[in-house]
Design a protein around this motif. Structure first.
Motif, PDB file in Angstrom:
ATOM      1  N   HIS A   1      -3.933  17.840   3.222  1.00  0.00           N
ATOM      2  CA  HIS A   1      -4.206  16.303   4.089  1.00  0.00           C
ATOM      3  C   HIS A   1      -3.511  15.701   4.953  1.00  0.00           C
ATOM      4  O   HIS A   1      -4.051  15.455   5.756  1.00  0.00           O
ATOM      5  CB  HIS A   1      -3.718  15.614   2.336  1.00  0.00           C
ATOM      6  CG  HIS A   1      -3.977  14.352   2.272  1.00  0.00           C
ATOM      7  ND1 HIS A   1      -4.913  13.646   3.095  1.00  0.00           N
ATOM      8  CD2 HIS A   1      -2.771  13.104   2.056  1.00  0.00           C
ATOM      9  CE1 HIS A   1      -4.994  12.245   3.114  1.00  0.00           C
ATOM     10  NE2 HIS A   1      -3.914  11.922   2.317  1.00  0.00           N
TER      11      HIS A   1
ATOM     12  N   ASP B   1       0.901  10.541  -3.536  1.00  0.00           N
ATOM     13  CA  ASP B   1       0.540  10.800  -2.050  1.00  0.00           C
ATOM     14  C   ASP B   1       1.294  10.103  -0.703  1.00  0.00           C
ATOM     15  O   ASP B   1       1.387   9.243  -0.171  1.00  0.00           O
ATOM     16  CB  ASP B   1      -1.101   9.600  -1.831  1.00  0.00           C
ATOM     17  CG  ASP B   1      -1.898  10.467  -0.995  1.00  0.00           C
ATOM     18  OD1 ASP B   1      -1.144  10.839  -0.121  1.00  0.00           O
ATOM     19  OD2 ASP B   1      -3.029   9.587  -0.275  1.00  0.00           O
ATOM     20  N   ARG B   2       1.862  11.213  -0.803  1.00  0.00           N
ATOM     21  CA  ARG B   2       3.342  11.087  -0.213  1.00  0.00           C
ATOM     22  C   ARG B   2       2.721  10.611   1.578  1.00  0.00           C
ATOM     23  O   ARG B   2       3.040  10.385   2.695  1.00  0.00           O
ATOM     24  CB  ARG B   2       4.517  12.110  -0.208  1.00  0.00           C
ATOM     25  CG  ARG B   2       5.032  12.511  -1.182  1.00  0.00           C
ATOM     26  CD  ARG B   2       6.145  13.166  -1.519  1.00  0.00           C
ATOM     27  NE  ARG B   2       6.739  12.607  -1.437  1.00  0.00           N
ATOM     28  CZ  ARG B   2       7.709  12.267  -1.301  1.00  0.00           C
ATOM     29  NH1 ARG B   2       6.993  10.662  -2.407  1.00  0.00           N
ATOM     30  NH2 ARG B   2       9.159  12.186  -1.030  1.00  0.00           N
TER      31      ARG B   2
ATOM     32  N   SER C   1       1.912   7.016  -6.967  1.00  0.00           N
ATOM     33  CA  SER C   1       0.684   7.662  -7.148  1.00  0.00           C
ATOM     34  C   SER C   1       0.415   8.866  -7.062  1.00  0.00           C
ATOM     35  O   SER C   1      -0.005  10.162  -7.112  1.00  0.00           O
ATOM     36  CB  SER C   1      -0.847   7.469  -6.602  1.00  0.00           C
ATOM     37  OG  SER C   1      -1.265   7.450  -5.298  1.00  0.00           O
TER      38      SER C   1
ATOM     39  N   ASN D   1      -0.281   9.349   2.654  1.00  0.00           N
ATOM     40  CA  ASN D   1      -0.482   7.971   2.468  1.00  0.00           C
ATOM     41  C   ASN D   1       0.642   7.219   2.483  1.00  0.00           C
ATOM     42  O   ASN D   1       0.535   6.096   3.222  1.00  0.00           O
ATOM     43  CB  ASN D   1      -0.987   8.224   2.239  1.00  0.00           C
ATOM     44  CG  ASN D   1      -2.928   8.035   2.140  1.00  0.00           C
ATOM     45  OD1 ASN D   1      -2.790   8.883   3.881  1.00  0.00           O
ATOM     46  ND2 ASN D   1      -3.650   8.998   1.827  1.00  0.00           N
ATOM     47  N   ALA D   2       2.034   7.233   1.689  1.00  0.00           N
ATOM     48  CA  ALA D   2       2.607   6.539   1.657  1.00  0.00           C
ATOM     49  C   ALA D   2       3.164   6.396   3.616  1.00  0.00           C
ATOM     50  O   ALA D   2       3.701   4.826   3.902  1.00  0.00           O
ATOM     51  CB  ALA D   2       3.770   6.848   1.129  1.00  0.00           C
TER      52      ALA D   2
ATOM     53  N   GLN E   1      -0.426  19.023  -0.750  1.00  0.00           N
ATOM     54  CA  GLN E   1      -0.761  17.693   0.356  1.00  0.00           C
ATOM     55  C   GLN E   1      -0.752  18.232   1.847  1.00  0.00           C
ATOM     56  O   GLN E   1      -1.049  17.057   2.553  1.00  0.00           O
ATOM     57  CB  GLN E   1       0.091  16.764  -0.066  1.00  0.00           C
ATOM     58  CG  GLN E   1      -0.545  16.070  -1.632  1.00  0.00           C
ATOM     59  CD  GLN E   1       0.009  14.816  -1.310  1.00  0.00           C
ATOM     60  OE1 GLN E   1       0.786  14.149  -0.745  1.00  0.00           O
ATOM     61  NE2 GLN E   1       0.643  13.991  -2.771  1.00  0.00           N
TER      62      GLN E   1
ATOM     63  N   PHE F   1       1.189   4.121  -2.682  1.00  0.00           N
ATOM     64  CA  PHE F   1       0.439   5.900  -2.734  1.00  0.00           C
ATOM     65  C   PHE F   1       1.634   6.074  -2.987  1.00  0.00           C
ATOM     66  O   PHE F   1       1.455   7.048  -3.718  1.00  0.00           O
ATOM     67  CB  PHE F   1      -0.233   5.783  -0.977  1.00  0.00           C
ATOM     68  CG  PHE F   1      -0.874   5.061  -0.738  1.00  0.00           C
ATOM     69  CD1 PHE F   1      -2.725   5.582  -1.039  1.00  0.00           C
ATOM     70  CD2 PHE F   1      -1.269   4.080   0.512  1.00  0.00           C
ATOM     71  CE1 PHE F   1      -3.083   5.174  -0.182  1.00  0.00           C
ATOM     72  CE2 PHE F   1      -2.546   4.049   1.511  1.00  0.00           C
ATOM     73  CZ  PHE F   1      -3.308   4.842   0.329  1.00  0.00           C
TER      74      PHE F   1
ATOM     75  N   ASP G   1       0.957  -1.055   0.130  1.00  0.00           N
ATOM     76  CA  ASP G   1      -0.007   0.161   0.332  1.00  0.00           C
ATOM     77  C   ASP G   1       0.454   1.507  -0.361  1.00  0.00           C
ATOM     78  O   ASP G   1       0.770   2.024  -0.152  1.00  0.00           O
ATOM     79  CB  ASP G   1      -0.939   0.120   0.703  1.00  0.00           C
ATOM     80  CG  ASP G   1      -1.950  -0.932   0.817  1.00  0.00           C
ATOM     81  OD1 ASP G   1      -2.240  -1.591   0.036  1.00  0.00           O
ATOM     82  OD2 ASP G   1      -2.483  -1.133   2.235  1.00  0.00           O
TER      83      ASP G   1
END
Length: 189
Positions: free
Chosen positions: A99, A53-54, A51, A56-57, A96, A48, A44
């Motif tokens: 987020h 999305d640092r 994609s 969530n990574a 981000q 992330f 996962d």
């Protein structure tokens, strides 16, 4: 350490990990579930990361390493090693930032609620009761460190610590150390 290297460190730790208990024992299933969670969050995290999305990574890498380390500490996985959150330059882009802010504060609230929603499952005379205390203390310590980093404005370090500590509670539940006394939705059961 940059986020890509943090994920690589996680991958290296996973490549060395194996189940430490015999297949015919009751603990083998728990060990398999702990290792499965560690493997899933590694995948996962890279999904992330690839994609873009640092946020969530970072959370996935820290959470998965928490599962790996908790399983090792339980004696379910070998080798016995730890990978506590370190200083990670996650290079979160400005786009981000919201987020990161939202997720860090949400994980703080969720971990705080999760800590209040468990109790030791084993009898006080059992070594597993003492183990529950150690796991609870680890999760509480990572919560406190995360809160300190958050108060100092370092949301990346805070999120990593909240995620890592949360994994210790979740792994403790899967291994039978804790009983959930509150909202079951806070846990991966």
């Amino acid at each position: 350490m940059i986020l890509d290297d943090y994920g690589a460190l996680y991958g290296e730790a996973l490549s060395l990990a194996g189940i430490a208990v015999p297949e015919e024992t009751l603990l083998y299933r728990a060990a398999g579930e702990v290792l499965e969670m560690a493997i899933a969050y590694h995948g996962d995290g890279f999904a992330f990361l690839h994609s873009g999305d640092r946020v969530n990574a970072l959370a996935a890498f820290a959470y998965g390493l928490g599962w790996l380390d908790a399983g090792s500490y339980l004696g379910l996985l070998e080798p016995s090693s730890t990978h506590p959150p370190q200083t990670v330059d996650a290079c979160i882009p400005e786009s981000q930032d919201y987020h990161l802010e939202e997720k860090t504060h949400r994980y703080r609230r969720m971990l705080d609620a999760a800590l209040a929603a468990v109790e030791a499952a084993a009898d006080e005379a059992s070594p597993l009761h003492a183990g529950a205390g150690e796991f609870y203390s680890a999760a509480r310590t990572w919560y406190a460190e995360g809160a300190e980093y958050l108060d100092a404005g370092d949301r990346v370090a805070a999120l990593a610590r909240f995620s890592y500590g949360y994994a210790w509670l979740d792994a403790g539940i899967r291994a039978g150390l804790f009983r959930i006394t509150g909202d079951r939705g806070l846990f991966t059961v």
